[in-house]
Design a protein around this motif. Structure first.
Motif, PDB file in Angstrom:
ATOM      1  N   LEU A  23     -24.977  -7.284  86.920  1.00 33.74           N
ATOM      2  CA  LEU A  23     -24.317  -8.474  86.388  1.00 33.74           C
ATOM      3  C   LEU A  23     -23.645  -8.164  85.052  1.00 33.74           C
ATOM      4  O   LEU A  23     -22.513  -8.585  84.799  1.00 33.74           O
ATOM      5  CB  LEU A  23     -25.340  -9.597  86.216  1.00 33.74           C
ATOM      6  CG  LEU A  23     -24.815 -10.904  85.611  1.00 33.74           C
ATOM      7  CD1 LEU A  23     -23.731 -11.493  86.493  1.00 33.74           C
ATOM      8  CD2 LEU A  23     -25.961 -11.898  85.413  1.00 33.74           C
ATOM      9  N   GLY A  24     -24.342  -7.413  84.210  1.00 35.60           N
ATOM     10  CA  GLY A  24     -23.759  -7.043  82.925  1.00 35.60           C
ATOM     11  C   GLY A  24     -22.512  -6.201  83.093  1.00 35.60           C
ATOM     12  O   GLY A  24     -21.521  -6.390  82.364  1.00 35.60           O
ATOM     13  N   SER A  72     -28.908  -7.468  90.171  1.00 28.56           N
ATOM     14  CA  SER A  72     -29.746  -7.146  89.015  1.00 28.56           C
ATOM     15  C   SER A  72     -29.005  -7.486  87.725  1.00 28.56           C
ATOM     16  O   SER A  72     -27.781  -7.667  87.704  1.00 28.56           O
ATOM     17  CB  SER A  72     -30.095  -5.660  89.029  1.00 28.56           C
ATOM     18  OG  SER A  72     -28.939  -4.865  88.861  1.00 28.56           O
ATOM     19  N   LYS A  73     -29.756  -7.518  86.640  1.00 30.46           N
ATOM     20  CA  LYS A  73     -29.144  -7.800  85.341  1.00 30.46           C
ATOM     21  C   LYS A  73     -28.158  -6.708  84.944  1.00 30.46           C
ATOM     22  O   LYS A  73     -27.137  -6.976  84.296  1.00 30.46           O
ATOM     23  CB  LYS A  73     -30.230  -7.943  84.277  1.00 30.46           C
ATOM     24  CG  LYS A  73     -31.114  -9.174  84.456  1.00 30.46           C
ATOM     25  CD  LYS A  73     -32.146  -9.268  83.349  1.00 30.46           C
ATOM     26  CE  LYS A  73     -33.021 -10.512  83.509  1.00 30.46           C
ATOM     27  NZ  LYS A  73     -34.051 -10.607  82.440  1.00 30.46           N
ATOM     28  N   GLU A  74     -28.466  -5.470  85.333  1.00 28.13           N
ATOM     29  CA  GLU A  74     -27.580  -4.368  84.994  1.00 28.13           C
ATOM     30  C   GLU A  74     -26.229  -4.509  85.701  1.00 28.13           C
ATOM     31  O   GLU A  74     -25.164  -4.341  85.095  1.00 28.13           O
ATOM     32  CB  GLU A  74     -28.220  -3.026  85.382  1.00 28.13           C
ATOM     33  CG  GLU A  74     -29.416  -2.639  84.539  1.00 28.13           C
ATOM     34  CD  GLU A  74     -30.691  -3.396  84.934  1.00 28.13           C
ATOM     35  OE1 GLU A  74     -30.660  -4.064  86.001  1.00 28.13           O
ATOM     36  OE2 GLU A  74     -31.682  -3.318  84.197  1.00 28.13           O
ATOM     37  N   GLY A 129     -24.484 -16.698  84.486  1.00 31.33           N
ATOM     38  CA  GLY A 129     -25.755 -16.900  85.194  1.00 31.33           C
ATOM     39  C   GLY A 129     -25.560 -17.234  86.652  1.00 31.33           C
ATOM     40  O   GLY A 129     -26.331 -16.773  87.518  1.00 31.33           O
ATOM     41  N   GLY A 169     -24.861 -14.213  88.931  1.00 32.42           N
ATOM     42  CA  GLY A 169     -26.098 -13.525  89.302  1.00 32.42           C
ATOM     43  C   GLY A 169     -26.851 -14.245  90.399  1.00 32.42           C
ATOM     44  O   GLY A 169     -27.402 -13.622  91.318  1.00 32.42           O
TER      45      GLY A 169
END
Length: 286
Positions: free
Chosen positions: A59-60, A55-57, A46, A49
């Motif tokens: 970060l993933g 973005s979450k993408e 977290g 990020g």
């Protein structure tokens, strides 16, 4: 048996067991780093990020990038160890663990934070293949299963300590927030930095273990292989070397293309020959 000879045999046996255990712990530390490297990022996800506002993408992908390196490392570990040796390959893995930890901790951008975990992931892939292979080649047959399980235990301990250290590092912040700064770095960066200690220890310990006898025989260094066998295996060195040489002669060097070859079935050949008229047709019920 002469009591003095019996006492000498017992001492030699204890000395051999201590030496084997030292080797096993050194090699299994690669398993510890396997677990540590893959788990330590969990405490920082977290905060990465937040620090880079991605973005979450993205970060993933940054979190999963280490797995890409792991796959590549596992795929190339055998090739590397056959060329530079098991011990030297484990030393390369230790240096990659160090580089990955430092690079991830000091990464200035999300791009570099994707690249450096890939380097650490390569080390994870190397460790996952090299440690159990080395232990199997260096251990007496009676201890091979026990020492092989040491690698699995080390992985679990590595995962546990990585998450524990993540928690402890956060406790050192004023507000228990991984984004908060401890000294010159944010807490989440210290999570990556904590891997430096076991990685450096791994590098030091690996330099003190012998090369695999199988690799030494493969390179024609039979005298060095004999010295290692006499220290580790409770067998006649010449017999072990003869078995290794025989297995090397009979070893089939596989190719990547063989993964996609059509499997060979003798029954299919039988049917093909019958269809071609080489065999009489079978009448009646089957």
């Amino acid at each position: 048996m002469d009591p003095s000879n019996q006492l000498s045999d017992q001492r030699n046996k204890r000395r051999r067991l201590r030496f084997i255990l030292q080797i096993a712990i050194s090699a299994a530390l690669g398993g510890f780093l396997f677990g540590y490297d893959t788990a330590v990022i969990n405490g920082a996800v977290g905060e990465i990020g937040t620090a880079f506002t991605v973005s979450k993408e993205t970060l993933g992908f940054a979190v999963a990038s280490a797995l890409l390196g792991s796959a590549l490392g596992a795929f190339t570990a055998g090739w590397l160890s056959d060329r530079i040796g098991r011990r030297n390959s484990m030393l390369v893995a230790a240096l990659m663990f160090l580089a990955g930890a430092i690079g991830s901790a000091l990464a200035p951008t999300i791009t570099t934070l994707i690249i450096w975990p890939v380097v650490g992931g390569l080390a994870v892939g190397f460790a996952s293949v090299l440690a159990p292979a080395y232990l199997a080649e260096i251990s007496p047959a009676s201890m091979r299963g026990q020492l092989g399980s040491l690698q699995q235990l080390a992985i679990v301990i590595g995962i546990f300590l990585a998450l524990l250290f993540d928690y402890v590092i956060v406790l050192f912040t004023s507000d228990q927030n991984p984004v908060s700064v401890i000294g010159p770095l944010a807490a989440w960066r210290w999570m990556f930095m904590s891997e430096i200690i076991p990685a450096a220890l791994y590098a030091v310990l690996v330099t003190g273990i012998p090369e695999s006898p199988r690799y030494l025989v493969q390179k024609g260094l039979t005298q060095r292989a004999k010295a290692v066998i006499e220290k580790t295996l409770n067998e006649l060195a010449d017999q072990v070397i003869a078995r290794i040489q025989s297995s090397l002669v009979n070893t089939h060097q596989g190719k990547l293309s063989e993964l996609f070859d059509r499997p060979h079935h003798p029954a299919a050949d039988h049917l093909d020959r019958r269809d071609a008229g080489d065999l009489p047709a079978v009448s009646g019920p089957i």
